[in-house]
Structure formats: C-alpha cells, structure tokens
Design a protein around this motif. Structure first.
Motif, PDB file in Angstrom:
ATOM      1  N   MET A   1      41.906  40.822  81.512  1.00  0.00           N
ATOM      2  CA  MET A   1      41.358  42.052  80.776  1.00  0.00           C
ATOM      3  C   MET A   1      41.167  41.338  79.339  1.00  0.00           C
ATOM      4  N   ALA A   2      40.093  41.449  78.594  1.00  0.00           N
ATOM      5  CA  ALA A   2      39.971  40.980  77.266  1.00  0.00           C
ATOM      6  C   ALA A   2      39.769  42.209  76.471  1.00  0.00           C
ATOM      7  N   VAL A   3      40.552  42.139  75.429  1.00  0.00           N
ATOM      8  CA  VAL A   3      40.677  42.965  74.232  1.00  0.00           C
ATOM      9  C   VAL A   3      40.101  42.387  73.010  1.00  0.00           C
ATOM     10  N   HIS A   4      39.331  43.365  72.518  1.00  0.00           N
ATOM     11  CA  HIS A   4      38.436  43.010  71.288  1.00  0.00           C
ATOM     12  C   HIS A   4      38.872  43.962  70.272  1.00  0.00           C
ATOM     13  N   PHE A   5      39.172  43.738  68.881  1.00  0.00           N
ATOM     14  CA  PHE A   5      39.501  44.618  67.888  1.00  0.00           C
ATOM     15  C   PHE A   5      38.353  44.548  66.789  1.00  0.00           C
ATOM     16  N   ILE A   6      38.229  45.490  66.289  1.00  0.00           N
ATOM     17  CA  ILE A   6      37.161  45.758  65.155  1.00  0.00           C
ATOM     18  C   ILE A   6      37.961  46.224  63.846  1.00  0.00           C
ATOM     19  N   LEU A   7      38.136  45.281  63.063  1.00  0.00           N
ATOM     20  CA  LEU A   7      39.185  45.710  62.009  1.00  0.00           C
ATOM     21  C   LEU A   7      38.113  45.683  60.801  1.00  0.00           C
ATOM     22  N   GLY A   8      38.876  46.545  59.793  1.00  0.00           N
ATOM     23  CA  GLY A   8      38.155  46.960  58.468  1.00  0.00           C
ATOM     24  C   GLY A   8      38.854  48.116  57.703  1.00  0.00           C
ATOM     25  N   GLY A   9      38.671  48.363  56.689  1.00  0.00           N
ATOM     26  CA  GLY A   9      39.037  49.362  55.826  1.00  0.00           C
ATOM     27  C   GLY A   9      38.274  50.760  56.246  1.00  0.00           C
ATOM     28  N   LEU A  18      30.555  49.766  66.297  1.00  0.00           N
ATOM     29  CA  LEU A  18      30.765  49.755  67.609  1.00  0.00           C
ATOM     30  C   LEU A  18      29.718  50.534  68.434  1.00  0.00           C
ATOM     31  N   ASN A  19      29.352  51.765  68.003  1.00  0.00           N
ATOM     32  CA  ASN A  19      28.385  52.384  68.725  1.00  0.00           C
ATOM     33  C   ASN A  19      27.153  51.656  68.991  1.00  0.00           C
ATOM     34  N   HIS A  20      26.661  50.920  67.712  1.00  0.00           N
ATOM     35  CA  HIS A  20      25.304  49.986  68.002  1.00  0.00           C
ATOM     36  C   HIS A  20      25.698  48.965  69.082  1.00  0.00           C
ATOM     37  N   ILE A  21      26.887  48.142  69.252  1.00  0.00           N
ATOM     38  CA  ILE A  21      27.225  47.251  70.129  1.00  0.00           C
ATOM     39  C   ILE A  21      27.374  47.808  71.685  1.00  0.00           C
ATOM     40  N   VAL A  22      27.822  49.015  71.819  1.00  0.00           N
ATOM     41  CA  VAL A  22      27.857  49.666  72.924  1.00  0.00           C
ATOM     42  C   VAL A  22      26.446  49.998  73.294  1.00  0.00           C
ATOM     43  N   ALA A  23      25.858  50.865  72.740  1.00  0.00           N
ATOM     44  CA  ALA A  23      24.338  50.963  73.216  1.00  0.00           C
ATOM     45  C   ALA A  23      23.631  49.671  73.630  1.00  0.00           C
ATOM     46  N   ILE A 199      36.215  49.940  78.245  1.00  0.00           N
ATOM     47  CA  ILE A 199      36.680  50.790  77.490  1.00  0.00           C
ATOM     48  C   ILE A 199      36.996  50.756  75.837  1.00  0.00           C
ATOM     49  N   CYS A 200      36.450  51.689  75.486  1.00  0.00           N
ATOM     50  CA  CYS A 200      36.440  51.437  73.698  1.00  0.00           C
ATOM     51  C   CYS A 200      37.104  52.695  72.985  1.00  0.00           C
ATOM     52  N   LEU A 201      38.232  52.503  72.302  1.00  0.00           N
ATOM     53  CA  LEU A 201      38.870  53.540  71.691  1.00  0.00           C
ATOM     54  C   LEU A 201      38.418  53.687  70.390  1.00  0.00           C
ATOM     55  N   MET A 202      38.371  54.692  69.899  1.00  0.00           N
ATOM     56  CA  MET A 202      37.460  55.022  68.805  1.00  0.00           C
ATOM     57  C   MET A 202      38.203  55.997  67.848  1.00  0.00           C
ATOM     58  N   ASP A 203      38.638  56.014  66.455  1.00  0.00           N
ATOM     59  CA  ASP A 203      39.237  56.741  65.728  1.00  0.00           C
ATOM     60  C   ASP A 203      40.318  57.136  66.135  1.00  0.00           C
ATOM     61  N   LEU A 204      41.181  56.117  66.561  1.00  0.00           N
ATOM     62  CA  LEU A 204      42.667  56.737  66.832  1.00  0.00           C
ATOM     63  C   LEU A 204      43.247  55.708  66.145  1.00  0.00           C
ATOM     64  N   ARG A 205      43.830  56.296  64.872  1.00  0.00           N
ATOM     65  CA  ARG A 205      44.658  55.847  63.842  1.00  0.00           C
ATOM     66  C   ARG A 205      43.489  54.919  63.114  1.00  0.00           C
ATOM     67  N   PRO A 208      38.917  51.175  65.931  1.00  0.00           N
ATOM     68  CA  PRO A 208      38.099  50.965  66.888  1.00  0.00           C
ATOM     69  C   PRO A 208      38.675  49.670  67.726  1.00  0.00           C
ATOM     70  N   ARG A 209      38.682  49.623  69.024  1.00  0.00           N
ATOM     71  CA  ARG A 209      38.839  48.584  69.826  1.00  0.00           C
ATOM     72  C   ARG A 209      38.354  48.797  71.382  1.00  0.00           C
ATOM     73  N   CYS A 210      37.981  47.694  71.959  1.00  0.00           N
ATOM     74  CA  CYS A 210      37.362  47.718  73.390  1.00  0.00           C
ATOM     75  C   CYS A 210      38.173  46.673  74.185  1.00  0.00           C
ATOM     76  N   SER A 211      38.165  47.374  75.285  1.00  0.00           N
ATOM     77  CA  SER A 211      38.808  46.506  76.534  1.00  0.00           C
ATOM     78  C   SER A 211      38.180  46.484  77.729  1.00  0.00           C
ATOM     79  N   THR A 212      37.728  45.221  78.162  1.00  0.00           N
ATOM     80  CA  THR A 212      37.058  44.845  79.363  1.00  0.00           C
ATOM     81  C   THR A 212      37.814  45.085  80.603  1.00  0.00           C
ATOM     82  N   GLY A 213      37.649  46.052  81.307  1.00  0.00           N
ATOM     83  CA  GLY A 213      38.630  45.973  82.675  1.00  0.00           C
ATOM     84  C   GLY A 213      38.220  44.939  83.713  1.00  0.00           C
TER      85      GLY A 213
END
Length: 213
Positions: A1-9, A18-23, A199-205, A208-213
């Motif tokens: 399972m790959a996990v990708h983090f999108i970091l930034g202030g 993330l929305n554009h990547i997912v779309a 699976i993408c987790l948004m606005d949690l702390r 945003p991060r994505c996990s490919t199951g």
C-alpha cells in the motif's frame, strides 16, 4: 500500500491540488474507486468542488464520505450487525438513569446527581474516556496515583462505578459514537469496497494524504 503526503502551510492550496489530482485520476482510471474522507460538515462542499472541476461534471467513481458514513457503508456491505448509535442526548439520559439507580453507591456523585448540568459533565468525561480507549484499568491507575488526595480519590472511584454501570447498560443494546470507528476497524479486512481503492484524507489536522489500497 503506497501512501502519499501533500505537505504545505495552511491556505497554500493543498486541498485544491488534491481535488484536481483525484478528479483527473478518476477520469483516467474509471474502474477504480476513489474515496475522499472529510469532516462531516464538509462533505457537500467537497462534492460540489469535485463536480465543478470534473470534465464531465460528474463523480461516478469518486465518493466523498465522512468516517462515520463510510463506517455504515462498510457495515452494510459486510453484513455487520450495527447497534443503534447513541447521540449526546441519549448518553446523558442513560447516564442519568444509571446514576440514579446507583445513587447509594456513589458517595460523591450521589449527592450531586440532581444538580442541573452535573450529569452532562460526567458524560463528557466518560465520552473522552471512550474516545481515547481508556477502560476501568485506566481509572484504577488514576485512583492509585491520587494517593492521599481523598476528594479526588472519591471522585475517581465514583467515576469508575458510573462508567461500569454505563457500559453494562449499553452492552448488546447500543454503541456510542466514539465506538463506531473501533467497530469499523474490525471489519475493514472483509470489505471488497476498500480493496484496491484510493483513499484520500482531507482537512484532518490540515494534512491531505492519499493511500492506495
């Protein structure tokens, strides 16, 4: 399972990116399901944003869910028998009933249980215990740590009695909102929906991060 983090202030466009990547990926990988996990109050907003940026103005293989909604979706898929979930009002009413029934066993709480707002305060403490997975053993540790502080010790002992009575009342009849994700974690391996999905987790702390199951 790959996990990708999108970091930034904060406010730097992580959710927008993330929305554009997912779309875009959803258009390219139509046989894959994309699940975006967001806070309950943000589901409609994120759905609207995804629809607006999608080239075909649709989200056929994108699901925007809160953790709780996803839990019930998985419960339905796996045939997990889900008990009624108590909201805050329900917890307060049941706790009040339990405290009244055990009034004589509660030297500290018993004399205060009729005070306005007192039960709600106890309920808040018990809710935090359940949220963080603290069982009676944890209260035993607190009682021992209280040492010679008699008032604190009595409060904690009463809290243990109230907690046990509350949990006994709920057993096989209800679960609390704090326990939904615990039940979910036990049935995730049985879910075909979650297999091979993104699976993408948004606005949690704000991370945003994505996990490919």
């Amino acid at each position: 399972m790959a996990v990708h983090f999108i970091l930034g202030g904060s406010g730097r466009g992580k959710s927008y990116y993330l929305n554009h990547i997912v779309a875009a990926r959803a258009q390219e990988e139509k046989d894959k399901t994309f699940i975006m996990l967001v806070p309950e109050q943000a589901t409609m907003q994120v759905q609207r944003e995804i629809v607006q940026i999608s080239s075909n103005r649709g989200i056929m293989n994108i699901e925007v869910q809160s953790f709780v909604r996803l839990a019930y979706r998985i419960f339905g898929e796996t045939g997990t028998a889900s008990l009624p979930v108590l909201d805050d009002m329900g917890k307060t009413m049941i706790l009040h009933k339990v405290l009244l029934a055990k009034e004589k066993e509660l030297p500290y709480f018993g004399k205060n249980v009729h005070k306005k707002g007192y039960v709600a305060q106890i309920k808040s403490f018990l809710s935090e215990m359940m949220q963080y997975g603290i069982e009676e053993e944890g209260l035993d540790d607190m009682i021992r740590a209280a040492g010679s502080k008699a008032a604190l010790k009595k409060k904690l002992e009463d809290m243990k009695t109230a907690y046990r009575g509350f949990r006994d009342y709920l057993e096989d009849h209800y679960i609390t909102s704090e326990e939904v994700l615990t039940v979910l974690s036990g049935v995730v391996p049985q879910s075909k929906l979650l297999k091979d999905c993104v699976i993408c987790l948004m606005d949690l702390r704000d991370l945003p991060r994505c996990s490919t199951g």
